[in-house]
Design an enzyme around this catalytic site. Structure first.
Site, PDB file in Angstrom:
ATOM      1  N   LEU A  72     -13.679 108.967 -53.123  1.00  0.00           N
ATOM      2  CA  LEU A  72     -14.085 109.577 -54.386  1.00  0.00           C
ATOM      3  C   LEU A  72     -12.853 109.877 -55.221  1.00  0.00           C
ATOM      4  CD1 LEU A  72     -16.926 112.010 -53.267  1.00  0.00           C
ATOM      5  CD2 LEU A  72     -17.031 109.577 -53.841  1.00  0.00           C
ATOM      6  N   GLY A  78     -14.706 108.575 -48.983  1.00  0.00           N
ATOM      7  CA  GLY A  78     -15.775 107.853 -49.679  1.00  0.00           C
ATOM      8  C   GLY A  78     -15.698 106.350 -49.488  1.00  0.00           C
ATOM      9  N   ASN A 126     -11.829 111.649 -43.713  1.00  0.00           N
ATOM     10  CA  ASN A 126     -10.694 112.571 -43.561  1.00  0.00           C
ATOM     11  C   ASN A 126     -10.833 113.822 -44.422  1.00  0.00           C
ATOM     12  OD1 ASN A 126     -10.424 111.042 -45.922  1.00  0.00           O
ATOM     13  ND2 ASN A 126      -8.218 111.374 -45.991  1.00  0.00           N
ATOM     14  N   GLU A 127     -12.049 114.153 -44.872  1.00  0.00           N
ATOM     15  CA  GLU A 127     -12.250 115.235 -45.836  1.00  0.00           C
ATOM     16  C   GLU A 127     -11.566 116.546 -45.428  1.00  0.00           C
ATOM     17  OE1 GLU A 127     -14.416 112.924 -45.221  1.00  0.00           O
ATOM     18  OE2 GLU A 127     -15.440 112.368 -47.060  1.00  0.00           O
TER      19      GLU A 127
HETATM   20  C1  LIG Z   1     -20.974 123.927 -44.887  1.00  0.00           C
HETATM   21  C2  LIG Z   1     -20.393 123.686 -46.248  1.00  0.00           C
HETATM   22  C3  LIG Z   1     -20.578 122.255 -46.647  1.00  0.00           C
HETATM   23  C4  LIG Z   1     -20.261 122.113 -48.092  1.00  0.00           C
HETATM   24  C5  LIG Z   1     -20.288 120.677 -48.492  1.00  0.00           C
HETATM   25  C6  LIG Z   1     -20.613 120.611 -49.893  1.00  0.00           C
HETATM   26  C7  LIG Z   1     -20.062 119.799 -50.675  1.00  0.00           C
HETATM   27  C8  LIG Z   1     -18.971 118.866 -50.294  1.00  0.00           C
HETATM   28  C9  LIG Z   1     -17.748 119.104 -51.091  1.00  0.00           C
HETATM   29  C10 LIG Z   1     -16.819 118.220 -51.242  1.00  0.00           C
HETATM   30  C11 LIG Z   1     -16.893 116.882 -50.624  1.00  0.00           C
HETATM   31  C12 LIG Z   1     -15.875 116.027 -51.248  1.00  0.00           C
HETATM   32  C13 LIG Z   1     -15.900 114.688 -50.632  1.00  0.00           C
HETATM   33  C14 LIG Z   1     -14.901 113.887 -50.819  1.00  0.00           C
HETATM   34  C15 LIG Z   1     -14.852 112.520 -50.292  1.00  0.00           C
HETATM   35  C16 LIG Z   1     -13.663 111.751 -50.782  1.00  0.00           C
HETATM   36  O1  LIG Z   1     -13.742 110.558 -50.863  1.00  0.00           O
HETATM   37  S1  LIG Z   1     -12.262 112.588 -51.266  1.00  0.00           S
HETATM   38  C17 LIG Z   1     -11.011 111.361 -51.447  1.00  0.00           C
HETATM   39  C18 LIG Z   1     -10.270 111.192 -50.169  1.00  0.00           C
HETATM   40  N1  LIG Z   1      -9.293 110.159 -50.312  1.00  0.00           N
HETATM   41  C19 LIG Z   1      -8.091 110.215 -49.744  1.00  0.00           C
HETATM   42  O2  LIG Z   1      -7.754 111.111 -49.038  1.00  0.00           O
HETATM   43  C20 LIG Z   1      -7.160 109.082 -50.074  1.00  0.00           C
HETATM   44  C21 LIG Z   1      -6.034 109.547 -50.925  1.00  0.00           C
HETATM   45  N2  LIG Z   1      -5.150 108.439 -51.280  1.00  0.00           N
HETATM   46  C22 LIG Z   1      -4.269 107.894 -50.419  1.00  0.00           C
HETATM   47  O3  LIG Z   1      -4.153 108.261 -49.279  1.00  0.00           O
HETATM   48  C23 LIG Z   1      -3.404 106.797 -50.962  1.00  0.00           C
HETATM   49  O4  LIG Z   1      -3.447 106.837 -52.365  1.00  0.00           O
HETATM   50  C24 LIG Z   1      -3.815 105.382 -50.492  1.00  0.00           C
HETATM   51  C25 LIG Z   1      -5.284 105.119 -50.748  1.00  0.00           C
HETATM   52  C26 LIG Z   1      -3.503 105.233 -48.993  1.00  0.00           C
HETATM   53  C27 LIG Z   1      -2.993 104.334 -51.286  1.00  0.00           C
HETATM   54  O5  LIG Z   1      -1.629 104.604 -51.142  1.00  0.00           O
HETATM   55  P1  LIG Z   1      -0.584 103.958 -52.156  1.00  0.00           P
HETATM   56  O6  LIG Z   1       0.771 104.358 -51.682  1.00  0.00           O
HETATM   57  O7  LIG Z   1      -0.869 102.509 -52.298  1.00  0.00           O
HETATM   58  O8  LIG Z   1      -0.942 104.591 -53.571  1.00  0.00           O
HETATM   59  P2  LIG Z   1      -0.576 106.060 -54.095  1.00  0.00           P
HETATM   60  O9  LIG Z   1      -0.828 107.060 -53.032  1.00  0.00           O
HETATM   61  O10 LIG Z   1       0.787 106.040 -54.688  1.00  0.00           O
HETATM   62  O11 LIG Z   1      -1.676 106.268 -55.205  1.00  0.00           O
HETATM   63  C28 LIG Z   1      -1.586 105.601 -56.468  1.00  0.00           C
HETATM   64  C29 LIG Z   1      -2.196 106.493 -57.515  1.00  0.00           C
HETATM   65  O12 LIG Z   1      -3.567 106.715 -57.214  1.00  0.00           O
HETATM   66  C30 LIG Z   1      -3.830 108.096 -57.130  1.00  0.00           C
HETATM   67  N3  LIG Z   1      -4.905 108.314 -56.125  1.00  0.00           N
HETATM   68  C31 LIG Z   1      -4.899 107.996 -54.854  1.00  0.00           C
HETATM   69  N4  LIG Z   1      -6.071 108.309 -54.262  1.00  0.00           N
HETATM   70  C32 LIG Z   1      -6.828 108.880 -55.220  1.00  0.00           C
HETATM   71  C33 LIG Z   1      -8.147 109.420 -55.235  1.00  0.00           C
HETATM   72  N5  LIG Z   1      -8.945 109.436 -54.157  1.00  0.00           N
HETATM   73  N6  LIG Z   1      -8.604 109.920 -56.384  1.00  0.00           N
HETATM   74  C34 LIG Z   1      -7.848 109.898 -57.498  1.00  0.00           C
HETATM   75  N7  LIG Z   1      -6.577 109.401 -57.552  1.00  0.00           N
HETATM   76  C35 LIG Z   1      -6.082 108.883 -56.426  1.00  0.00           C
HETATM   77  C36 LIG Z   1      -2.508 108.713 -56.712  1.00  0.00           C
HETATM   78  O13 LIG Z   1      -2.491 110.075 -57.033  1.00  0.00           O
HETATM   79  C37 LIG Z   1      -1.558 107.884 -57.527  1.00  0.00           C
HETATM   80  O14 LIG Z   1      -1.602 108.374 -58.840  1.00  0.00           O
HETATM   81  P3  LIG Z   1      -0.314 108.344 -59.793  1.00  0.00           P
HETATM   82  O15 LIG Z   1       0.797 109.049 -59.041  1.00  0.00           O
HETATM   83  O16 LIG Z   1      -0.747 109.087 -61.000  1.00  0.00           O
HETATM   84  O17 LIG Z   1      -0.025 106.888 -60.004  1.00  0.00           O
END
Ligand SMILES: CCCCC/C=C\C/C=C\CC/C=C/CC(=O)SCCNC(=O)CCNC(=O)[C@H](O)C(C)(C)COP(=O)(O)OP(=O)(O)OC[C@H]1O[C@@H](n2cnc3c(N)ncnc32)[C@H](O)[C@@H]1OP(=O)(O)O
Length: 280
Positions: free
Chosen positions: A86, A131, A155-156
């Site tokens: 996400l 996601g 990994n949330e």
């Molecule tokens: C009992 C109570 C229960 C309550 C439950 C109720 C509700 C639930 C509440 C919340 C649930 C929320 C659920 C979330 C699910 C998700 O999917 S959260 C997203 C998780 N994703 C990650 O952890 C991945 C993060 N990213 C990375 O690890 C790396 O970026 C990568 C994918 C491994 C790639 O690495 P790479 O080196 O190639 O690239 P960069 O890290 O340099 O990234 C480039 C650029 O992109 C930006 N970015 C990366 N990931 C995201 C993202 N997920 N969203 C937005 N932006 C992202 C990063 O910041 C860089 O940006 P820039 O520096 O501006 O260029």
């Protein structure tokens, strides 16, 4: 032989979409072949923004409604990244209305994918956290490229957030309760061999064989009569999906309350800052 089945369909953020005169699908061509390829394309990391989620749902709906389609391969156009999950910027510093719209779109995509009548095969050609992993878990079969960098998992907790119950259910239904509990609490991201061992993916193959393997697997699944396979899929999955369907609005309210907390906003901002500082 299986190559004959495929045709392409690209999911992109709206800003990258072709102009209206150049429609996404060349339906007549795809009509004959019966299998589409959905390639996620939202550089740099295929984060699932509101626009991407919406485009994904629209594309799936078109394919579902076109009865000549029987299968979809879900893959990525971003080298080394299946999807970063996400889009965190959609969950940080936005209005309640925006959070509600975003979460409804996440729910909608999950429901569409999880209950799809089409055969969905994930050709996972890159890292696949949270996601991104969830999308692959909604598919009927997962083929992962054998690259030690291509971790996959929910990994949330490492972000300081919690995978909602329907993320959890999707994982439990795939890997079983104990493996899911450990993976969710620890926010584990599995490298390919481990992902295969715990059943998070069905096959790990050399990177250059991910697509051809997905095609062969597709041919096998398409050899089963659609009605029997679809009813069986529904038997297996509908009870899980119904739990969300029955309480969609409550789930959105729960998300709003959770994501609006100062502590959660702080965790998400810190995580995003860490990602951004990684380069510097
Ligand atoms: C009992 C109570 C229960 C309550 C439950 C109720 C509700 C639930 C509440 C919340 C649930 C929320 C659920 C979330 C699910 C998700 O999917 S959260 C997203 C998780 N994703 C990650 O952890 C991945 C993060 N990213 C990375 O690890 C790396 O970026 C990568 C994918 C491994 C790639 O690495 P790479 O080196 O190639 O690239 P960069 O890290 O340099 O990234 C480039 C650029 O992109 C930006 N970015 C990366 N990931 C995201 C993202 N997920 N969203 C937005 N932006 C992202 C990063 O910041 C860089 O940006 P820039 O520096 O501006 O260029």
């Amino acid at each position: 032989m299986a190559q004959d089945l495929v045709d392409g369909l690209l999911i992109k953020a709206r800003s990258h979409l072709p102009p209206p005169s150049e429609p996404l699908g060349k339906l007549s061509k795809r009509d004959r072949k019966g299998v589409a390829v959905i390639k996620l394309k939202n550089p740099p990391v295929n984060s699932l923004s509101l626009e991407v989620l919406t485009e994904f749902v629209i594309s799936l709906e078109k394919l579902e409604n076109d009865k000549t389609f029987r299968g979809v391969i879900v893959t990525s156009d971003c080298p080394g990244i299946f999807s970063a999950g996400l889009d965190l910027t959609e969950m940080c510093g936005k209005s309640q209305a925006h959070y509600a719209e975003f979460w409804r779109a996440v729910q909608e995509l999950w429901l569409r994918l999880y209950l799809s009548n089409l055969v969905l095969i994930a050709a996972i050609n890159g890292v696949s956290p949270a996601g991104g992993c969830l999308i692959s878990l909604t598919c009927d079969y997962r083929v992962l490229a054998d690259n030690p960098k291509y971790n996959i998992g929910l990994n949330e907790t490492l972000l300081g957030v919690v995978a909602p119950s329907w993320f959890k259910d999707t994982l439990v239904n795939t890997v079983g309760h104990r493996t899911a509990e450990r993976a969710l609490q620890l926010g584990l991201l599995f490298p390919p061999a481990e992902a295969l061992r715990v059943g998070m993916v069905d096959q790990v193959v050399p990177e250059d064989q991910v697509h051809s393997t997905a095609l062969s697997v597709m041919a096998q699944w398409l050899a089963v009569p659609d009605h029997a396979r679809q009813l069986t899929k529904s038997l297996m999955r509908k009870p899980t999906a119904d739990r969300l369907v029955k309480q969609r609005d409550a789930d959105i309210q729960y998300f709003l309350q959770f994501v609006s907390r100062d502590s959660i906003q702080k965790s998400l901002r810190m995580y995003l800052d860490k990602l951004r500082q990684k380069k510097g």
